[in-house]
Design an enzyme around this catalytic site. Structure first.
Site, PDB file in Angstrom:
ATOM      1  N   ARG A 131      42.261  56.321  47.051  1.00 46.75           N
ATOM      2  CA  ARG A 131      42.776  55.221  47.892  1.00 46.75           C
ATOM      3  C   ARG A 131      41.909  55.063  49.124  1.00 46.75           C
ATOM      4  O   ARG A 131      41.439  56.051  49.683  1.00 46.75           O
ATOM      5  CB  ARG A 131      44.207  55.533  48.331  1.00 46.75           C
ATOM      6  CG  ARG A 131      45.246  55.122  47.345  1.00 46.75           C
ATOM      7  CD  ARG A 131      46.624  55.372  47.902  1.00 46.75           C
ATOM      8  NE  ARG A 131      47.040  54.315  48.818  1.00 46.75           N
ATOM      9  CZ  ARG A 131      48.222  54.296  49.402  1.00 46.75           C
ATOM     10  NH1 ARG A 131      49.088  55.252  49.196  1.00 46.75           N
ATOM     11  NH2 ARG A 131      48.537  53.302  50.203  1.00 46.75           N
TER      12      ARG A 131
ATOM     13  N   GLU B  12      40.781  37.217  42.882  1.00 38.84           N
ATOM     14  CA  GLU B  12      41.519  35.987  43.231  1.00 38.84           C
ATOM     15  C   GLU B  12      41.047  35.395  44.563  1.00 38.84           C
ATOM     16  O   GLU B  12      41.413  34.272  44.898  1.00 38.84           O
ATOM     17  CB  GLU B  12      43.033  36.255  43.257  1.00 38.84           C
ATOM     18  CG  GLU B  12      43.568  37.015  44.458  1.00 38.84           C
ATOM     19  CD  GLU B  12      43.315  38.517  44.409  1.00 38.84           C
ATOM     20  OE1 GLU B  12      42.639  38.999  43.472  1.00 38.84           O
ATOM     21  OE2 GLU B  12      43.784  39.222  45.322  1.00 38.84           O
TER      22      GLU B  12
ATOM     23  N   ILE C   4      38.545  45.054  49.983  1.00 42.98           N
ATOM     24  CA  ILE C   4      39.301  45.122  51.241  1.00 42.98           C
ATOM     25  C   ILE C   4      40.109  46.417  51.255  1.00 42.98           C
ATOM     26  O   ILE C   4      41.065  46.559  50.503  1.00 42.98           O
ATOM     27  CB  ILE C   4      40.243  43.907  51.383  1.00 42.98           C
ATOM     28  CG1 ILE C   4      39.443  42.608  51.286  1.00 42.98           C
ATOM     29  CG2 ILE C   4      41.013  43.988  52.697  1.00 42.98           C
ATOM     30  CD1 ILE C   4      40.297  41.356  51.197  1.00 42.98           C
ATOM     31  N   ARG C   5      39.708  47.342  52.093  1.00 39.74           N
ATOM     32  CA  ARG C   5      40.330  48.686  52.076  1.00 39.74           C
ATOM     33  C   ARG C   5      40.545  49.134  50.624  1.00 39.74           C
ATOM     34  O   ARG C   5      41.620  49.583  50.223  1.00 39.74           O
ATOM     35  CB  ARG C   5      41.667  48.702  52.838  1.00 39.74           C
ATOM     36  CG  ARG C   5      41.500  48.933  54.314  1.00 39.74           C
ATOM     37  CD  ARG C   5      42.822  49.080  55.027  1.00 39.74           C
ATOM     38  NE  ARG C   5      43.704  47.968  54.748  1.00 39.74           N
ATOM     39  CZ  ARG C   5      44.870  48.076  54.133  1.00 39.74           C
ATOM     40  NH1 ARG C   5      45.329  49.240  53.751  1.00 39.74           N
ATOM     41  NH2 ARG C   5      45.598  47.004  53.928  1.00 39.74           N
TER      42      ARG C   5
ATOM     43  N   HIS D 243      39.035  42.089  44.737  1.00 40.49           N
ATOM     44  CA  HIS D 243      39.995  40.972  44.688  1.00 40.49           C
ATOM     45  C   HIS D 243      39.386  39.733  44.027  1.00 40.49           C
ATOM     46  O   HIS D 243      38.887  38.850  44.730  1.00 40.49           O
ATOM     47  CB  HIS D 243      40.406  40.590  46.112  1.00 40.49           C
ATOM     48  CG  HIS D 243      41.375  41.528  46.732  1.00 40.49           C
ATOM     49  ND1 HIS D 243      42.739  41.411  46.564  1.00 40.49           N
ATOM     50  CD2 HIS D 243      41.182  42.610  47.519  1.00 40.49           C
ATOM     51  CE1 HIS D 243      43.350  42.383  47.221  1.00 40.49           C
ATOM     52  NE2 HIS D 243      42.423  43.129  47.813  1.00 40.49           N
TER      53      HIS D 243
ATOM     54  N   CYS E   2      43.115  45.925  43.078  1.00 40.85           N
ATOM     55  CA  CYS E   2      43.186  46.725  44.310  1.00 40.85           C
ATOM     56  C   CYS E   2      44.453  47.585  44.355  1.00 40.85           C
ATOM     57  O   CYS E   2      44.555  48.539  43.597  1.00 40.85           O
ATOM     58  CB  CYS E   2      43.026  45.811  45.515  1.00 40.85           C
ATOM     59  SG  CYS E   2      42.367  46.701  46.926  1.00 40.85           S
TER      60      CYS E   2
HETATM   61  N1  GLN Z   1      44.428  50.208  50.704  1.00 44.36           N
HETATM   62  C1  GLN Z   1      45.503  49.589  49.968  1.00 44.36           C
HETATM   63  C2  GLN Z   1      46.398  50.635  49.296  1.00 44.36           C
HETATM   64  O1  GLN Z   1      46.144  51.770  49.351  1.00 44.36           O
HETATM   65  C3  GLN Z   1      44.972  48.604  48.959  1.00 44.36           C
HETATM   66  C4  GLN Z   1      44.268  47.464  49.644  1.00 44.36           C
HETATM   67  C5  GLN Z   1      44.256  46.174  48.879  1.00 44.36           C
HETATM   68  O2  GLN Z   1      45.028  45.959  47.931  1.00 44.36           O
HETATM   69  N2  GLN Z   1      43.416  45.273  49.329  1.00 44.36           N
HETATM   70  O3  GLN Z   1      47.351  50.291  48.708  1.00 44.36           O
END
Ligand code: GLN
Length: 166
Positions: A82, A149, A110-111, A147, A61
């Site tokens: 991103r 993990e 997640i995002r 992710h 991520c």
């Molecule tokens: N949106 C985050 C970023 O731009 C990354 C999100 C994440 O690591 N779960 O850094």
């Protein structure tokens, strides 16, 4: 996860922690914040060197974002978007077919970023159902937009550990 793979690990927080490691995981979180810490700890150039010298690195991520060439560590010849799947509330899970893993891997996003373009040396390992690239490998660098993990499945980490110990 590393314990599950039978591997010893340390937390890397300062430049001196980089001495003697056989591999490095750059975790998720917030890439701008991690980058700031790398600058504060004067670790950016060291890490770039290690990436270049072939240290096995897994980025997940935000870790993936930092590894992309145009960002900080120049390990991956790729373009990254991103927050490519939207905001926090657009976080999701999706089973993924991942090259090198013999079962569906539960991708937790997640995002998350996604990869919009890859260079000729980059191997695409997984895409989402809608065709976005979310796992890649280039030489010593393995990176996922999700992710691994956060699951109970250590397959991605095992893939990474295998690239170190063979
Ligand atoms: N949106 C985050 C970023 O731009 C990354 C999100 C994440 O690591 N779960 O850094």
């Amino acid at each position: 996860m590393l314990q599950q793979c039978g591997v010893d690990s340390i937390l890397v927080k300062h430049q001196s922690d980089l001495t003697g490691i056989d591999g490095l995981i750059i975790p998720g979180g917030e890439s701008t914040a991690i980058r700031k810490l790398l600058v504060r700890e004067d670790m950016l150039e060291n890490l770039k060197e290690l990436v270049n010298d072939g240290l096995p690195i897994l980025g997940t991520c935000a870790g993936l974002i930092l590894l992309v060439q145009s960002e900080s560590l120049a390990g991956l010849d790729a373009k990254v978007v991103r927050n490519g799947f939207g905001r926090q509330k657009n976080s999701f899970e999706e089973p993924l077919e991942l090259k090198g893993i013999d079962h569906d891997f539960n991708g937790i996003f997640i995002r998350a970023p996604y990869i919009s373009e890859v260079g000729p040396e980059v191997e695409v390992l997984a895409k989402t159902d809608d065709g976005r690239i979310v796992a890649v490998r280039e030489k010593n660098v393995l990176a996922t937009a999700f992710h691994p993990e956060l699951t109970d499945d250590s397959s991605v980490h095992e893939l990474f550990v295998k690239s170190i110990v063979g």
